[in-house]
Design an enzyme around this catalytic site. Structure first.
Site, PDB file in Angstrom:
ATOM      1  N   ASN A   1     -10.730  -8.410  -0.348  1.00  9.70           N
ATOM      2  CA  ASN A   1      -9.646  -7.330  -0.240  1.00  9.70           C
ATOM      3  C   ASN A   1      -9.973  -6.193   0.626  1.00  9.70           C
ATOM      4  O   ASN A   1     -11.308  -5.622   0.105  1.00  9.70           O
ATOM      5  CB  ASN A   1      -9.398  -7.014  -1.516  1.00  9.70           C
ATOM      6  CG  ASN A   1      -8.582  -7.950  -2.359  1.00  9.70           C
ATOM      7  OD1 ASN A   1      -7.600  -8.472  -2.008  1.00  9.70           O
ATOM      8  ND2 ASN A   1      -9.116  -8.462  -3.674  1.00  9.70           N
TER       9      ASN A   1
ATOM     10  N   LYS B   1      -6.122 -14.606   3.896  1.00 11.16           N
ATOM     11  CA  LYS B   1      -7.116 -15.485   2.947  1.00 11.16           C
ATOM     12  C   LYS B   1      -7.515 -16.570   3.670  1.00 11.16           C
ATOM     13  O   LYS B   1      -8.514 -17.456   3.483  1.00 11.16           O
ATOM     14  CB  LYS B   1      -6.090 -15.448   1.696  1.00 11.16           C
ATOM     15  CG  LYS B   1      -5.535 -14.455   0.903  1.00 11.16           C
ATOM     16  CD  LYS B   1      -6.595 -13.553   0.423  1.00 11.16           C
ATOM     17  CE  LYS B   1      -6.089 -12.281  -0.309  1.00 11.16           C
ATOM     18  NZ  LYS B   1      -5.176 -11.354   0.710  1.00 11.16           N
TER      19      LYS B   1
ATOM     20  N   GLU C   1      -5.074 -24.362  -3.002  1.00 16.79           N
ATOM     21  CA  GLU C   1      -6.673 -24.668  -3.374  1.00 16.79           C
ATOM     22  C   GLU C   1      -6.721 -25.029  -4.697  1.00 16.79           C
ATOM     23  O   GLU C   1      -5.869 -25.082  -5.551  1.00 16.79           O
ATOM     24  CB  GLU C   1      -7.602 -23.340  -3.224  1.00 16.79           C
ATOM     25  CG  GLU C   1      -7.166 -22.075  -4.102  1.00 16.79           C
ATOM     26  CD  GLU C   1      -8.251 -21.077  -3.971  1.00 16.79           C
ATOM     27  OE1 GLU C   1      -8.316 -20.983  -2.873  1.00 16.79           O
ATOM     28  OE2 GLU C   1      -8.238 -20.064  -4.925  1.00 16.79           O
TER      29      GLU C   1
ATOM     30  N   PHE D   1       7.492  -9.551 -21.584  1.00 14.95           N
ATOM     31  CA  PHE D   1       7.104  -8.781 -20.510  1.00 14.95           C
ATOM     32  C   PHE D   1       8.125  -8.351 -19.370  1.00 14.95           C
ATOM     33  O   PHE D   1       7.900  -8.380 -18.303  1.00 14.95           O
ATOM     34  CB  PHE D   1       5.555  -9.202 -19.872  1.00 14.95           C
ATOM     35  CG  PHE D   1       4.643  -9.313 -20.983  1.00 14.95           C
ATOM     36  CD1 PHE D   1       3.738  -8.075 -21.181  1.00 14.95           C
ATOM     37  CD2 PHE D   1       4.346 -10.505 -21.535  1.00 14.95           C
ATOM     38  CE1 PHE D   1       2.664  -8.266 -21.981  1.00 14.95           C
ATOM     39  CE2 PHE D   1       3.286 -10.567 -22.578  1.00 14.95           C
ATOM     40  CZ  PHE D   1       2.408  -9.461 -22.749  1.00 14.95           C
TER      41      PHE D   1
ATOM     42  N   GLU E   1     -12.095 -14.388  -2.212  1.00 13.09           N
ATOM     43  CA  GLU E   1     -11.539 -14.085  -1.144  1.00 13.09           C
ATOM     44  C   GLU E   1     -12.003 -12.101  -1.086  1.00 13.09           C
ATOM     45  O   GLU E   1     -12.750 -11.986  -1.880  1.00 13.09           O
ATOM     46  CB  GLU E   1     -10.022 -13.652  -1.481  1.00 13.09           C
ATOM     47  CG  GLU E   1      -9.637 -12.918  -2.502  1.00 13.09           C
ATOM     48  CD  GLU E   1      -8.062 -13.000  -2.927  1.00 13.09           C
ATOM     49  OE1 GLU E   1      -7.408 -13.860  -2.557  1.00 13.09           O
ATOM     50  OE2 GLU E   1      -7.439 -11.966  -3.520  1.00 13.09           O
TER      51      GLU E   1
ATOM     52  N   GLU F   1     -14.220 -10.921  -3.900  1.00 15.91           N
ATOM     53  CA  GLU F   1     -13.854 -11.476  -5.117  1.00 15.91           C
ATOM     54  C   GLU F   1     -14.644 -12.790  -5.391  1.00 15.91           C
ATOM     55  O   GLU F   1     -14.695 -13.706  -4.307  1.00 15.91           O
ATOM     56  CB  GLU F   1     -12.284 -11.675  -5.324  1.00 15.91           C
ATOM     57  CG  GLU F   1     -11.695 -10.295  -5.191  1.00 15.91           C
ATOM     58  CD  GLU F   1     -10.180 -10.409  -5.858  1.00 15.91           C
ATOM     59  OE1 GLU F   1      -9.835 -11.341  -5.933  1.00 15.91           O
ATOM     60  OE2 GLU F   1      -9.637  -9.138  -5.981  1.00 15.91           O
TER      61      GLU F   1
END
Length: 682
Positions: free
Chosen positions: A290, A116, A200, A348, A288, A275
């Site tokens: 992938n 990244k 960032e 979750f 980024e 992305e």
């Protein structure tokens, strides 16, 4: 073309690659850990090789074991899937050096774009608009706080080798930046073997939209439209769709061309995803790249009619792309829901264990089949009776639908979720149902903050309002009438004590703390041959017909001439007389009684649950990696008490109130089950 490939992965993606390989006439080799010896991908492959213990760092992350398995079986190529070693430049290079083909980009492209930090520098040099941030490795949490203050809060702290929501935190102040940096480093080290972290600016109210690219070894690169991935929880995608309901054709073209330019700059070969963060005015920023197949690739396969795994294999074998940019289609609308092993009503928390029941909805689309579209597809790596282990991610399956337009796709997905039967562990299906019914989702007015905004205080049963609660009670009454009819037909009943089948019933919908709702139901015109009946509730009429066998959990039929799918379960662990009805994410537990039985039921005392506030109980199965307190220690509300690791995520348990620790019952390294006692308070 290869005659045999090895899949260096597990679960649903390994099964997905096997499906395409089988279509292409290519033999497959699976690898597996101790925890996966009976896994579905092992059963599907032509051969399988054991590569180590259950933790991924002792099996699926061991490049030596995977390369040895290739040599042992004569596999000419390796497909890495996603996660694990899929974006590991050193692994791709070693595979190539061993004379084995890596079904993915060349290691140089992985190094440039998979990292990244390096990818952002490259994008800046190529004059691609990027988000403000600090792209060099950070020495420690103190420096992280200083950098975060310079950029301005909120900031995103992110592992350089991260992915899938692992090694990622958003910090809104110095304390969160300090703690978030340490957590990111730990998760990154454990999940990826690389603890570098960067920071960032966190763009608020953004859309997460990604462009699928595909390149070959002959300089050709095309983009295969976009995927909308803004519905995220804790930076983990929940629902993905293609195309996006937000961007214009002009923005799509501009993003696609920029993604292609970036891919060409690194000589990208294979499938990859660029992305972007897209602002409300359709301004977009490179986030980024992938350098692998994405989890959500099926939605792109639906709208383009392309098998992306097949394209990856053909490119790796040296073939040219058989189509140009102008040939790329965009037909209909596809949506994917990630079905995860987690309990949405308990924040979750991961849910592991045996799949007592696993019955996906009926499929009309299949992996590796691009001919039969406009239907329902299930990608999974599990089966009924199998185990969901705690060592890997929480995904049970991916549910994909394809419709003519977005509204049809949403309707198909809601119906498919209604018919997805999972028992033995908890799943996020009720949450998915709530999201799909939310007016903001239906209208397409959402961003990556959607779940935090609407479910910031957690997810509760009342967050899934049913558009017709009386339908649930009516269905309970109808199914009860069918049960009563069957019972009445049994021969040999004692004279004078036969099962009596009435017309009037009271549906007692059980509520919390004994707060029940009584619904009067009038059931008439029952016909055993056609399995139909009329139910009247409060002046509403429900004309039911269903041929579903009574032992089945999934009930399909018609109500007032319209098709429906629901789930009806007879008996629960707490009450064998209950009928549990599930439809559109809403669940009720109901007793269908005679009017007299209902009056007597009201006289039953309510038994309050025991007070467990003096105990810290494990909320899920997992590994206790830290106990932060000692006996006699005073703790304040919000203070960290313990850390449990499950499904590659660290879960910190905090004190709910002030107190004094009297006893620590579990130690670091213990494996815990749900509700195991970790510590007690005075």
């Amino acid at each position: 073309m290869f005659s045999k490939i090895l899949i260096a992965n597990r679960g649903e993606i390994a099964c997905r690659v096997i499906a395409t390989a089988r279509k292409m006439g290519i033999a497959t080799v699976a690898v597996y850990s101790d925890a996966d010896k009976d896994a579905r991908h092992v059963k599907l492959a032509d051969e399988a090789v054991h590569i180590g213990a259950a933790p991924s760092r002792e099996s699926y992350l061991l490049a030596d074991k995977i390369i040895a398995a290739c040599k042992q079986t004569g596999a000419q190529a390796v497909h890495p899937g996603y996660g694990f070693l899929s974006e590991n430049e050193a692994f791709a290079r070693r595979v190539e050096e061993e004379g084995i083909t890596f079904i993915g980009p060349k290691h140089a492209a992985i190094a440039a774009m998979g990292d990244k930090i390096a990818s952002k520098k490259l994008a800046n040099e190529a004059k691609v608009n990027t988000i403000p941030g600090y792209n060099d490795p950070i020495s420690g949490p103190e420096q992280a706080v200083e950098i975060a203050k310079d950029i301005g809060y909120p900031v995103m702290i992110k592992a350089s080798a991260g992915g899938g929501g692992k090694g990622l935190r958003v910090a809104y102040n110095d304390k969160e930046a300090f703690e978030g940096f340490a957590s990111c480093q730990n998760e990154a080290r454990n999940s990826f073997g690389d603890d570098r972290v960067f920071i960032e600016k966190f763009v608020q109210e953004p859309r997460h939209i990604e462009i699928q690219v595909l390149g070959d070894g002959h300089g050709n690169v095309v983009y295969l439209n976009e995927r909308e991935c803004s519905i995220q929880r804790r930076h983990q995608k929940v629902i993905e769709e293609a195309p996006s309901p937000f961007i214009s054709d002009a923005t799509r073209k501009a993003m696609g061309e920029q993604a292609v330019a970036l891919a060409k700059a690194v000589g990208y070969q294979s499938a990859g995803t660029v992305e972007f963060v897209v602002g409300k005015d359709q301004d977009f920023y490179f986030l980024e790249m992938n350098t692998r197949l994405q989890v959500e690739h099926p939605v792109t396969e639906c709208i383009t009619g392309l098998d992306l795994v097949e394209q990856m294999i053909r490119v790796a074998a040296g073939e040219k792309l058989s189509f140009a940019q102008g040939d790329v289609q965009r037909n209909g609308w596809a949506i994917e829901c990630r079905i995860n092993a987690e309990d949405p009503f308990r924040n979750f928390l991961p849910s592991t264990g045996r799949l007592v029941r696993f019955q996906p909805p009926e499929q009309s689309m299949w992996q590796a089949d691009t001919e039969h579209l406009q239907g329902v597809r299930v990608d999974t790596g599990v089966y009924e009776g199998g185990e969901i282990p705690m060592y890997y991610d929480s995904m049970i399956a991916k549910l994909i639908v394809h419709g003519k337009d977005r509204n049809e796709a949403i309707a198909k997905m809601r119906e498919a979720l209604n018919g997805f039967v999972i028992r033995g562990i908890s799943s996020n299906i009720p949450f998915q149902a709530a999201l799909l019914a939310h007016p903001k989702f239906v209208s397409g007015e959402f961003n990556t903050g959607f779940i935090a905004e609407h479910y910031g205080q957690g997810f509760h049963a009342e967050d899934v309002p049913h558009d017709d609660p009386d339908f649930l009670a009516a269905l309970a009454a109808f199914m009860n009438r069918r049960y009563r009819s069957r019972a009445a037909s049994i021969s040999g009943q004692v004279q004078g004590h036969e099962v009596k089948v009435g017309v009037d019933y009271t549906v007692v919908v059980l509520g919390a703390e004994g707060q029940n709702r009584h619904v009067q139901a009038h059931v008439t015109d029952f016909e055993r041959d056609t399995r139909s009946a009329k139910v009247e509730i409060g002046g509403k009429h429900y004309d039911f017909q269903s041929n579903t066998v009574l032992r089945e959990l999934r009930v399909q039929g018609t109500v007032n001439g319209q098709p429906f799918t629901a789930q009806v379960e007879r008996g629960t662990a707490k009450n064998p007389l209950v009928l549990r009805v599930i439809h559109n994410g809403t669940q009720i537990d109901a007793l269908v009684l005679s009017p007299l039985g209902a009056r007597l039921h009201e006289l039953m005392p309510f038994k309050a649950p025991p007070d467990l506030s003096k105990f810290l109980l494990s909320p899920m199965p997992g590994l206790l990696v830290d106990v932060a307190v000692q006996p006699g220690q005073k703790v304040q509300a919000g203070e960290k008490l313990a850390v449990i690791e499950a499904m590659k995520m660290e879960n910190i348990l905090f004190a709910a109130q002030d107190g004094v620790v009297s006893k620590v019952s579990a130690g670091k390294g213990d494996s815990l089950a749900v509700d195991d006692v970790i510590l007690e308070f005075e």
